[in-house]
Design an enzyme around this catalytic site. Structure first.
Site, mmCIF file in Angstrom:
data_model
loop_
_atom_site.group_PDB
_atom_site.id
_atom_site.type_symbol
_atom_site.label_atom_id
_atom_site.label_comp_id
_atom_site.label_asym_id
_atom_site.label_seq_id
_atom_site.Cartn_x
_atom_site.Cartn_y
_atom_site.Cartn_z
ATOM 1 N NE ARG A 197 -2.346 -1.376 3.398
ATOM 2 C CZ ARG A 197 -2.760 -1.088 4.632
ATOM 3 N NH1 ARG A 197 -3.882 -0.417 4.813
ATOM 4 N NH2 ARG A 197 -2.062 -1.497 5.681
ATOM 5 C CG ASN A 232 -4.842 -4.318 3.073
ATOM 6 O OD1 ASN A 232 -4.338 -4.178 1.969
ATOM 7 N ND2 ASN A 232 -4.124 -4.327 4.193
#
Length: 736
Positions: A18, A36
């Site tokens: 990320r 997520n």
């Protein structure tokens, strides 16, 4: 301006994916949100279409080291964003993969040696690209509170890095520094703390220089360590550990040190310095300053580079290479806690270097070798396993493959995803079986699994099979060598409805007829397998006892083929009464085997005069150094009625010198594979522990390439028994 949504699956959680995406989005002027969920990572990004296309290209080209993209789906959206954020997970389930421990990355290594960096020479340095994972995880999600690092409160500096999406330590759960992290302690053999932190490193290295034997706690367990150039220290270690011959792994500070000890190719160099940093089997240079007893009677060394800050810190004060072998009782798992170390190895060590970061699950060093610039693994643990990947199967359900009893590794299928455990070991040992149950329980609890079906080896007495029966699971069984070959098909994604010729050569596998197989040539197709050829069966005098006392195997073959006259010189080395007793036992025993691994043992006995061996694969490894690639010499095996007869080869070995005998024997096996493959006119599968002999594998590969025969073997998932679980899963998924 346009909005695209991306759905990305693979290893994209807990690996710095990320923040990587966040930094790329900033680079290309994109806005949106990143989060997520159960399936992986989702992105909703808004910006110029050209920028979005550049972003997507960079996503693959610059992927962070530990991440893996298995699938990317993209579709247009209608959202407009004016800022970029990483937002909270939208998952209520535990879907992230448990990752293995990784060796120190290049960025952390640079910081480790940077005097101006706060983590200069810090033994526990790590980031999202390296450091402990599997060894510290108690449960998912992979947050600090669910790891053994929960005991250490982050200082302000570490916390600022942890919360900054542009920092490579963003959400690095083991993050710490000298102010807030774990501590090193040097202790004597009764557990008394002698020194701490840097002083403990300094004193530990001085003890190594003085010839002492230390246990050193690393990422996934303890190593037994001593000076690799000190013959007395190594002799003492062998005596105390009851390890007379098995080679010790060596740890070096850098490549320059490795090159002083061994020949190394570009591929081997790449492997040694990768984020795996496994033990790599290398050809030893003659006349090095290593102690001769490091690897007795072998021409290969197992070498690894320092893979953590703890080991790099040691080498700041050491100018020598060290033995770094797993701290364990033979056949048991690596020891990872202080109490067990003192109880089991208190009489082996002089001191130990401990630290207070708890290891929750131990992991071993991975081991690899190269053949013709192809990497082959013989043990998959640190840096490799646990390993998660999405299969091509879309069946709903949860299935467990128990694997083999020796070199155990299990596999789980869950709604399309495959989970492969780290290397566990030989389940005949109580401690190793307990580890099998503990690791399996970690997977079951973490992912809340309930098994719909379990598959096991055909052998009725394997301990993992007995356990599964006791649990009341719905159980299927598959023949050992068939599973070996199906693992090759799984690794290479070969068509299930194809036809193949499979060569499965190993030490032991339970056959359909209740005998011990191990030298098998099978025809594989969509209906199953057919045994085309096998090595000529012979009796195992004394059963399992002969696996160590290999002269008994040689004598059994001598009796089988009526070669006592030709073997007079060889037999004269043994007590006549003992041979007479063995001959009587041979007449009544009903244990038969076709194992090529045992044939290797017999040849080693007659060629090298070995009466017994003290570790697995010793025969093949000691034969290796006599192989002469330039020698055009080969024995011949005769094939009749599906039986591979090796009488004439064995007869020749009884009189040939070691160079001709070893070369002739190994070339004969390679020629056999080539001959049968050429006649079969099908793609070829190779599997089984015998193919982890690099000399044999190299010769077989060269022969098959010369004849333009397509072949496959398990380089990634190992050719030995650790691939059995993968073959079992493949079989089950193909049948259900």
């Amino acid at each position: 301006m346009i909005n695209y949504n991306f759905e990305i699956s693979g290893l994209v959680q807990g690996v710095g994916f990320r923040p990587f995406v966040y930094s790329l989005a900033i680079r290309y002027g994109l806005k949106g949100e990143i989060y997520n969920d159960d399936e992986g990572v989702k992105l909703s990004l808004y910006g110029k279409e050209k920028a979005l296309l550049s972003f997507e290209k960079a996503l693959f080209a610059e992927l962070v080291p530990l991440a893996r993209i298995d699938e990317l789906r993209k579709f247009k959206g209608d959202k407009v964003f004016d800022e970029l954020n990483i937002i909270a997970s939208r998952s209520a389930q535990k879907a992230a993969a448990i990752l293995p421990d990784f060796a120190i990355c290049k960025e952390c290594e640079r910081e480790f040696y940077d005097r101006s960096n706060p983590r200069y020479l810090y033994p526990f340095i790590n980031c999202t690209n390296c450091g402990p994972r599997f060894s510290i995880i108690k449960s998912l999600p992979y947050d600090r509170i669910n790891t053994t690092m929960n005991e250490f409160k982050m200082c302000e500096s570490c916390e600022s890095e942890y919360k900054n999406p542009l920092d490579r330590r963003y959400h690095a759960q083991p993050i710490s520094c000298p102010k807030c992290g774990p501590k090193l302690m040097l202790k004597d053999k009764v557990g008394k703390i002698l020194t701490q932190n840097e002083d403990s490193i300094k004193q530990a290295t001085q003890l190594i220089k003085d010839g002492k034997i230390l246990a050193i706690k690393g990422l996934g367990g303890f190593h037994l360590v001593c000076d690799a150039h000190n013959q007395n220290a190594i002799n003492a270690l062998r005596l105390r550990k009851h390890r007379p011959h098995k080679p010790f792994a060596i740890m070096c500070k850098n490549l320059q040190n490795v090159k002083e000890l061994a020949e190394i190719s570009s591929k081997e160099e790449e492997l040694l310095t990768s984020n795996l940093k496994p033990i790599v089997l290398l050809k030893a240079k003659p006349n090095s300053t290593l102690a001769p007893s490091i690897a007795p009677n072998l021409n290969r060394l197992g070498i690894m580079l320092a893979f953590s800050g703890i080991h790099l810190a040691l080498f700041e004060y050491l100018d020598t290479n060290i033995v770094a072998t797993s701290a364990n009782i033979s056949g048991e798992p690596v020891i990872y806690n202080e109490a067990e170390l003192l109880y089991k190895l208190g009489d082996v060590i002089d001191f130990y270097l401990d630290h207070d970061r708890q290891i929750y699950s131990p992991s071993d060093d991975s081991i690899a070798f190269t053949v013709q610039e192809e990497i082959n693994f013989t043990r998959t643990s640190r840096g490799l396993n646990p390993y998660f990947f999405h299969s091509n199967f879309n069946k709903k359900g949860t299935f467990l493959a128990l694997g083999a009893e020796l070199k155990n590794q299990f596999a789980i299928y869950h709604n399309g995803q495959i989970m492969i455990s780290p290397y566990i070991g030989d389940l005949k040992n109580v401690a190793t079986f307990d580890r099998f149950l503990n690791v399996l329980n970690l997977f079951v609890k973490t992912y809340e699994l309930k098994f719909d079906h379990v598959i096991c080896d055909l052998h009725p007495h394997f301990l993992n099979t007995k356990w599964a029966k006791e649990q009341g699971f719905t159980l299927s069984a598959i023949q050992h060598h068939y599973a070996h070959l199906l693992a090759v098909m799984f690794e290479h994604n070969l068509p299930k409805d194809g036809e193949y010729i499979g060569f499965c050569f190993d030490g032991t596998g339970y056959g359909e007829d209740g005998k011990i197989w191990g030298g098998e040539v099978l025809k594989i197709d969509q209906n199953g397998y057919k045994r085309l050829y096998c090595f000529d069966e012979f009796k195992l005098i004394g059963g399992e006892n002969s696996i160590k006392n290999i002269y008994q195997i040689a004598y059994s073959i001598i009796l089988k083929y009526d070669l006592e006259d030709e073997a007079r010189e060889f037999l004269s080395k043994f007590d006549a009464k003992r041979l007479l007793a063995l001959k009587s036992a041979h007449n009544v025993t009903n244990i038969h085997t076709s194992s090529l691994g045992r044939v290797f043992d017999a040849f080693a006995s007659v060629i090298l005069g070995l009466e017994s061996i003290s570790y697995e694969a010793q025969s093949g490894m000691e034969l290796d150094k006599f192989y002469d690639e330039s020698l055009d010499y080969s024995y011949k095996f005769e094939i009749k009625n599906g039986v591979i007869n090796f009488k004439n080869a064995f007869k020749s070995a009884l009189k040939d010198d070691a160079r001709h005998a070893v070369t002739g024997f190994i070339n004969a096996i390679a020629d056999l594979v080539t001959q049968v493959s050429k006649e079969g006119k099908k793609d070829v599968l190779l599997s089984g522990g015998v193919f982890q002999n690099s000399t044999l594998l190299s010769r077989v590969i060269r022969n098959l390439k010369d004849k333009n025969i397509n072949f496959y073997h398990c380089s990634k998932f190992c050719d030995n028994d650790t691939n059995i679980a993968l073959g079992q899963i493949y079989y089950l998924l193909s049948k259900i």
